[in-house]
Design a protein around this motif. Sequence first.
Motif, PDB file in Angstrom:
ATOM      1  N   UNK A 170       0.856  -1.178   0.000  1.00  0.00           N
ATOM      2  CA  UNK A 170       0.000   0.000   0.000  1.00  0.00           C
ATOM      3  C   UNK A 170       0.889   1.224   0.000  1.00  0.00           C
ATOM      4  N   UNK A 171       0.402   2.344  -0.564  1.00  0.00           N
ATOM      5  CA  UNK A 171       1.238   3.546  -0.588  1.00  0.00           C
ATOM      6  C   UNK A 171       1.739   3.961   0.774  1.00  0.00           C
ATOM      7  N   UNK A 172       0.934   3.725   1.833  1.00  0.00           N
ATOM      8  CA  UNK A 172       1.350   4.154   3.154  1.00  0.00           C
ATOM      9  C   UNK A 172       2.512   3.370   3.720  1.00  0.00           C
ATOM     10  N   UNK A 173       2.745   2.159   3.200  1.00  0.00           N
ATOM     11  CA  UNK A 173       3.815   1.329   3.733  1.00  0.00           C
ATOM     12  C   UNK A 173       5.159   1.624   3.103  1.00  0.00           C
ATOM     13  N   UNK A 174       5.207   2.519   2.126  1.00  0.00           N
ATOM     14  CA  UNK A 174       6.436   2.791   1.415  1.00  0.00           C
ATOM     15  C   UNK A 174       7.337   3.698   2.256  1.00  0.00           C
ATOM     16  N   UNK A 206       3.477   1.965 -10.980  1.00  0.00           N
ATOM     17  CA  UNK A 206       2.170   1.332 -10.949  1.00  0.00           C
ATOM     18  C   UNK A 206       1.300   1.866  -9.827  1.00  0.00           C
ATOM     19  N   UNK A 207       1.897   2.090  -8.651  1.00  0.00           N
ATOM     20  CA  UNK A 207       1.142   2.614  -7.521  1.00  0.00           C
ATOM     21  C   UNK A 207       0.686   4.038  -7.798  1.00  0.00           C
ATOM     22  N   UNK A 247      -5.841   6.431 -12.862  1.00  0.00           N
ATOM     23  CA  UNK A 247      -5.630   6.122 -14.270  1.00  0.00           C
ATOM     24  C   UNK A 247      -5.615   4.625 -14.537  1.00  0.00           C
ATOM     25  N   UNK A 248      -5.466   3.834 -13.480  1.00  0.00           N
ATOM     26  CA  UNK A 248      -5.416   2.383 -13.624  1.00  0.00           C
ATOM     27  C   UNK A 248      -6.194   1.755 -12.477  1.00  0.00           C
TER      28      UNK A 248
END
Length: 654
Positions: A24-28, A37-38, A45-46
């Motif tokens: 998830x974006x928050x775990x980056x 891709x994220x 867009x995807x």
Amino acid sequence: MDKETNEARALLYAREETVRPRRTPGSRRRSERPLFGELAVEAGLLPADMLTPALDRQKRWGGSLGKVLVSTGAMSSADVARLYGRQRGVPCVDLRDEPRDPALADPEALDFYLEEDCMPWQMRAGETIYIAGNPDKARTAIATREGRHLPVFVTSQSGLRQTLARDFAATLTDRAVFGLMRQMPESSAALRLTQTQIRILAVCAVFLLAMLPSFATTIVTSINITLGLVFIALSGLRYTSIFVGLTSPPSREEMAYENQGTPQDPELPVYTVMVPLFREARVLPILARALQDIDYPASKLDIKLIFEESDPETLAAAKALKLPDHFEFIVVPDSLPRTKPKACNFALPFARGDYLVIYDAEDSPEPLQLKKAVAAFEEGDKKLACVQAQLNYYNWNENWLTRQFAIEYAAFFDLLLPTMVRLGMPIPLGGTSTHFRTALLREAGAWDPNNVTEDADLGLRLALLGYRCGVIRSTTQEEANCRLPNWVRQRSRWIKGWMQTYLVRMRHPLRLYRAIGFRGFMGFQLLIGGFTLSSLVHPLFYVAAAFAIAKNGTLTDFNHAGLAVFNALVLVSGYSLSIAAGMAAVSARGLFPLLGQTLMMPVYWLLISIAAYKALWQLITNPFHWEKTEHGISSMLESRFSGSDEKLASEGAH
């Protein structure tokens, strides 16, 4: 390096070397650059459920995720550019809203812009800002050219190339029209006859006229016999093709795919597909479906649809299909000569593939054809410049004309061309499904814009330069001409182009002989010269035989009787040998209903003679006129059209 340059560090198609576990974006971690891709999912867009399939496809195909998404129609080239700009913190330029400053670009630097996929955009704070489709790739080259590091912003590759094609149209057109003439003037058909050829023909004509009053019978008889022997020799070559084409061992590259296969998809090279179009709106859905059915990683297909400025209807029809952005549209400015080879020359500088193939608008190539061509090039040596695929017709059984056309194509592409390759002779390429090494195509001067059968000429020019052409066992289905006036227009153009090719190559016959050897030279004389000559004169054998028999109403004159018998034997033997080749070809292809139709070849050849005389007249009066062949007129088109249209519509909705 200044702040603006640091901000401009970008990569349009950043390669994600491995497919990482999804997070998830928050775990980056903050120190990590966001994954492309994220970012696409976050931007809406995807769809999230499409990310994993896209990453799987990237793993299978290789290359960047951005290219995969563009080539599958999931995202546009402009969206990919914006996301990569956001990923790298780099400004993204949309050329539709922020056009470039035309004063900055140098026409003499066009090759640099094309090679590096970049161009100067605007001046800010006294510094030139460049835009590029792949800034990381272009940045070093730009710095080397300019002598210092400059800011490089990102833009969509398709938008950049459209801008280059539009803004440098004059330079590209000049190269397309005059490039071969400047590079290899002796190979250009812009001049029909050289001064030397004119003098030789004039001397021969004067000598013949001077001798005619005293030796009329001898001269006419000698010409008659010579032409008859040429006709028989050409038919003999066709007959020989039965045994060589069907029973002799194929060349290494001919069966390379069946024997060796191709590299894995991630290792396959980029492949350029060029399709010149003119008044082809009717068949565009079929073409689009056929190109999307090609079994090749879509992210490695560089597809160029080439339109004429004078044909806005076809361009509008193509835009309405809403094709993925790896289908690039190139519009050729209106100029003379209005020919297919000129259009191909205009588009060639934009080709990015290691290999390149030409297709016609109505073509449906076998899905594996590109992989078979790659296998052939991998198997062949570096002198293998081109491979020709087989051509035949989906509507072969529509009417008498299409049946004869299918017999002719089967004999030519399935038997005669493989025979010439195996015998070490140069081959006249077909006008479509010709696969080239792109670098060697450019080295050879590309296509002659003044030759209306451009690929036949190119096959001989490659041989003259020390390269060779091969064949592959892969068929492209086309639409056979089913209407006689349309067929005559098409055939007269082909024969006129062969006449042009013969005249060009015979400017220096000794040079040609040394370059391609005895067998190659004789093959050229028989196929290009012999076919053209026999098309013109073989109806005269009927006239000569009838005249000799009718002379005084008897056969008592030995000379006339002997000549009549000779002409009759020429016709019977020539047709018999050619009919045998036609039967063998259609049997090998499995078109058994055409076996009986081969007996009608003499009538079909008379039609070819009509087209040949039209070609000769046009060679004299209008040599560079391109007789347009109408496509999409077959009664069998509707089912193909409807199926393709429905598939494209459903995919667009999906």
